[in-house]
Motif scaffolding. Structure first.
Motif, PDB file in Angstrom:
ATOM      1  N   ILE B 155       0.849  -1.208   0.000  1.00  0.00           N
ATOM      2  CA  ILE B 155       0.000   0.000   0.000  1.00  0.00           C
ATOM      3  C   ILE B 155       0.883   1.257   0.000  1.00  0.00           C
ATOM      4  CG2 ILE B 155      -1.701   1.344   1.303  1.00  0.00           C
ATOM      5  CD1 ILE B 155      -2.741  -1.355   2.470  1.00  0.00           C
ATOM      6  N   ALA B 156       1.882   1.274   0.899  1.00  0.00           N
ATOM      7  CA  ALA B 156       2.729   2.469   1.045  1.00  0.00           C
ATOM      8  C   ALA B 156       3.510   2.755  -0.231  1.00  0.00           C
ATOM      9  CB  ALA B 156       3.690   2.280   2.217  1.00  0.00           C
ATOM     10  N   MET B 160      -0.056   5.821  -0.706  1.00  0.00           N
ATOM     11  CA  MET B 160       0.594   6.641   0.313  1.00  0.00           C
ATOM     12  C   MET B 160       0.052   6.285   1.689  1.00  0.00           C
ATOM     13  SD  MET B 160      -2.089   8.315  -1.273  1.00  0.00           S
ATOM     14  CE  MET B 160      -1.896   9.773  -2.241  1.00  0.00           C
ATOM     15  N   ILE B 161       0.801   6.637   2.745  1.00  0.00           N
ATOM     16  CA  ILE B 161       0.308   6.385   4.106  1.00  0.00           C
ATOM     17  C   ILE B 161       0.342   7.646   4.961  1.00  0.00           C
ATOM     18  CG2 ILE B 161       0.743   3.883   4.205  1.00  0.00           C
ATOM     19  CD1 ILE B 161       3.380   4.556   5.708  1.00  0.00           C
ATOM     20  N   ALA B 175      -4.231   1.209   7.789  1.00  0.00           N
ATOM     21  CA  ALA B 175      -4.062   0.396   9.011  1.00  0.00           C
ATOM     22  C   ALA B 175      -5.183  -0.626   9.126  1.00  0.00           C
ATOM     23  CB  ALA B 175      -4.035   1.302  10.241  1.00  0.00           C
ATOM     24  N   SER B 176      -6.399  -0.189   8.838  1.00  0.00           N
ATOM     25  CA  SER B 176      -7.558  -1.074   8.943  1.00  0.00           C
ATOM     26  C   SER B 176      -7.458  -2.206   7.918  1.00  0.00           C
ATOM     27  CB  SER B 176      -8.830  -0.239   8.712  1.00  0.00           C
ATOM     28  OG  SER B 176      -9.973  -1.005   8.974  1.00  0.00           O
ATOM     29  N   ALA B 177      -7.027  -1.868   6.712  1.00  0.00           N
ATOM     30  CA  ALA B 177      -6.871  -2.876   5.657  1.00  0.00           C
ATOM     31  C   ALA B 177      -5.789  -3.898   6.030  1.00  0.00           C
ATOM     32  CB  ALA B 177      -6.528  -2.174   4.344  1.00  0.00           C
ATOM     33  N   MET B 178      -4.673  -3.396   6.569  1.00  0.00           N
ATOM     34  CA  MET B 178      -3.584  -4.286   7.004  1.00  0.00           C
ATOM     35  C   MET B 178      -4.054  -5.216   8.119  1.00  0.00           C
ATOM     36  SD  MET B 178      -0.744  -1.223   7.160  1.00  0.00           S
ATOM     37  CE  MET B 178       0.169  -1.937   8.525  1.00  0.00           C
ATOM     38  N   ASP B 250      -5.659  -4.572  -5.474  1.00  0.00           N
ATOM     39  CA  ASP B 250      -4.703  -3.629  -6.076  1.00  0.00           C
ATOM     40  C   ASP B 250      -5.421  -2.427  -6.704  1.00  0.00           C
ATOM     41  OD1 ASP B 250      -2.065  -4.798  -5.613  1.00  0.00           O
ATOM     42  OD2 ASP B 250      -2.816  -6.466  -6.830  1.00  0.00           O
ATOM     43  N   GLU B 251      -6.612  -2.684  -7.254  1.00  0.00           N
ATOM     44  CA  GLU B 251      -7.365  -1.575  -7.848  1.00  0.00           C
ATOM     45  C   GLU B 251      -7.942  -0.661  -6.769  1.00  0.00           C
ATOM     46  OE1 GLU B 251     -10.010  -2.599 -11.129  1.00  0.00           O
ATOM     47  OE2 GLU B 251      -8.802  -4.384 -11.527  1.00  0.00           O
TER      48      GLU B 251
END
Lengths: 219, 296
Positions: B155-156, B160-161, B175-178, B250-251
């Motif tokens: 993601i990063a 971006m994070i 963070a929630s997705a991870m 990824d999309e």
């Protein structure tokens, strides 16, 4: 893909004093880069903030964070929140300037650090890209104007002797991947060589690269 | 390095190796480190997270210097003790853990940024509650962090994070997705299910703005981690049930990047728009930094 985040510990980490990884831990990291480039503790520090850094540095503790880095502290050092007082007690003059215009290096979290001692002055422009990871995009020091791509690690080698730098290039390409390489002419015969690397160097590798005829800064 | 989530998932399935293990191997290779070095560093980060979750509910709790946040993890703990929560004890415990961690962060305590300090409560919010619920041992909790880190790196590097570049969706959203993806692996789901959980968690938080009152990582950041943790558990449960996001992970990450770039500056960590720009938000900024402060 940018590939700026190279380690799992860029994402799960750093361990740090709150409240913001970009505006606090990242600011410590920009300050630490300036500290390494300057090589000693300065007498005067001026920090120019741009965009998000200009708007929110007070709330995020960016001021003490960046000074912590310039003093050489780690992001989880308990002295971080008291860094300004620690610096002022040592007689260091500190100024923070909120700039209105856009970042000169094209990122909303930008700090331009001027460090001065006697007649020597360096200017380091860094940005904090999130999660405590930073980029250094512009360095003015000792008659050189260095413009790295941004992502760390960066190795700077100053030398008047081409043979020793060729040795360094050879050794580096054996133990690491050189993503970008540039040379800068300075005053007199000195040349600055910039290596933007893929992986972090271990201390033992760094020691093996150094020699008497060169001056190295590793960011 | 894995360029995409698909590559990460495909490798995991082809090699019949969990994503946590792929991450450990990449880290060892990239930094010429031993397994023990990599493992110990992650284990230390886990200890830092556990300490923050605990510290946030000790005594009356922790309070920030400004007084804007603090003490609410303790309120949640006491509320849970009564046994009448609406969304169930697991959910409210996750919320408590998330808020405890971000209260410690706002009070300038020590945290482990996952992936950022502003979003530092989301991952431990989920981790320590499923640790109890699934009886995870120490090794499994460390693995949870490697899995979360593997997805977070993609993601990063692809989006971006930072709130300043992508809004809160890039911080608490990531963070929630991870956390959702790692929770699926911890619960015995496969890599594709992790990817679905990530996609659903991030899809649910797309567009979330970064609007900190007075530029402080307090309001609304602390409670946004509660929604980050809750959303992660919901997305993980949906994925484990066999629900899919239809739009591939990824999309979704690419969409997050595009939405982030489209957010106005006032909603990207400048402390100007959104909640920061409400009359109460502006009033708080003035009372903290004095009347001389410029209000935009």
């Amino acid at each position: 893909m940018s590939g700026n985040y190279k380690s799992v510990f860029d994402i799960i980490g750093p361990v740090m004093i709150g409240p913001s990884s970009s505006h606090t831990a990242g600011a410590v990291a920009i300050g630490r880069a300036a500290n390494r480039l300057f090589g000693s503790i300065p007498e005067e520090i001026t920090i120019h903030y741009y965009e998000s850094f200009a708007q929110t540095h007070k709330g995020h503790g960016t001021d003490y964070a960046i000074i912590s880095g310039i003093l050489g502290f780690e992001p989880d050092d308990s002295r971080v929140p008291n860094a300004i007082k620690i610096a002022e007690d040592q007689g260091i003059k500190i100024k923070f300037i909120e700039e209105d215009e856009d970042s000169p290096i094209g990122h909303p979290n930008t700090a331009v650090c001027e460090l001065k001692k006697g007649s020597r002055e360096i200017v380091v422009s860094g940005c904090s890209i999130g999660g405590g990871t930073i980029e250094i995009r512009d360095i003015k020091m000792d008659g050189f104007h260095i413009k790295p791509k941004g992502p760390l690690p960066i190795l700077l080698v100053q030398s008047a002797d081409t043979q020793s730098t060729e040795n360094i290039s050879d050794k580096l390409s054996k133990i690491n991947t050189i993503n970008h390489h540039a040379e800068y002419a300075g005053a007199g015969h000195a040349t600055m060589y910039e290596y933007d690397l893929e992986n972090r160097l271990k201390d033992k590798d760094l020691n093996a690269l150094s020699s008497d005829s060169t001056k190295m800064v590793y960011l | 390095m894995y360029d995409t989530i698909k590559e990460l998932v495909d490798t995991s399935i082809e090699q019949n190796t969990p994503i946590s293990e792929l991450m450990i191997q990449q880290e060892m290779k990239k930094n010429s480190a031993t397994r023990e070095e990599v493992w110990d560093q992650m284990s230390n980060n886990l200890d830092v997270m556990a300490a923050a979750v605990k510290r946030g509910v000790e005594g009356d709790g922790v309070f920030s210097k400004t007084g804007l946040t603090g003490g609410e993890a303790v309120l949640l703990k006491k509320y849970r003790e009564k046994g009448h929560t609406l969304s169930g004890d697991t959910m409210v415990e996750a919320v408590q853990n998330a808020i405890a961690t971000n209260e410690v962060n706002a009070a300038m305590g020590v945290v482990c940024a996952t992936p950022t300090a502003g979003s530092t409560g989301t991952l431990p919010g989920v981790l320590f509650v499923i640790k109890n619920r699934l009886n995870l041992d120490h090794d499994q909790t460390v693995r949870f962090l490697f899995t979360a880190g593997a997805f977070g790196m993609v993601i990063a590097n692809n989006a971006m994070i930072a709130g300043a570049t992508g809004g809160c969706q890039a911080e608490v959203g990531s963070a929630s997705a991870m956390a959702a993806a790692a929770a699926v692996e911890a619960a015995g789901g496969d890599a594709q299910q992790s990817s679905e959980a990530l996609a659903m968690a991030m899809s649910n938080l797309l567009g979330l703005v970064c609007d900190p009152v007075a530029g402080l990582v307090e309001l609304p950041c602390v409670k946004r981690n509660a929604i980050g943790a809750g959303n992660a558990l919901i997305a993980a449960d949906m994925a484990l049930a066999g629900c899919t996001n239809k739009i591939p992970a990824d999309e979704v990450v690419a969409a997050m990047k595009e939405v982030g770039q489209g957010l106005p500056k006032a909603l990207r960590e400048t402390g100007i728009g959104g909640l920061a720009g409400t009359p109460t938000g502006v009033q708080m900024k003035m009372s903290i930094f004095g009347q001389s402060v410029e209000v935009n």
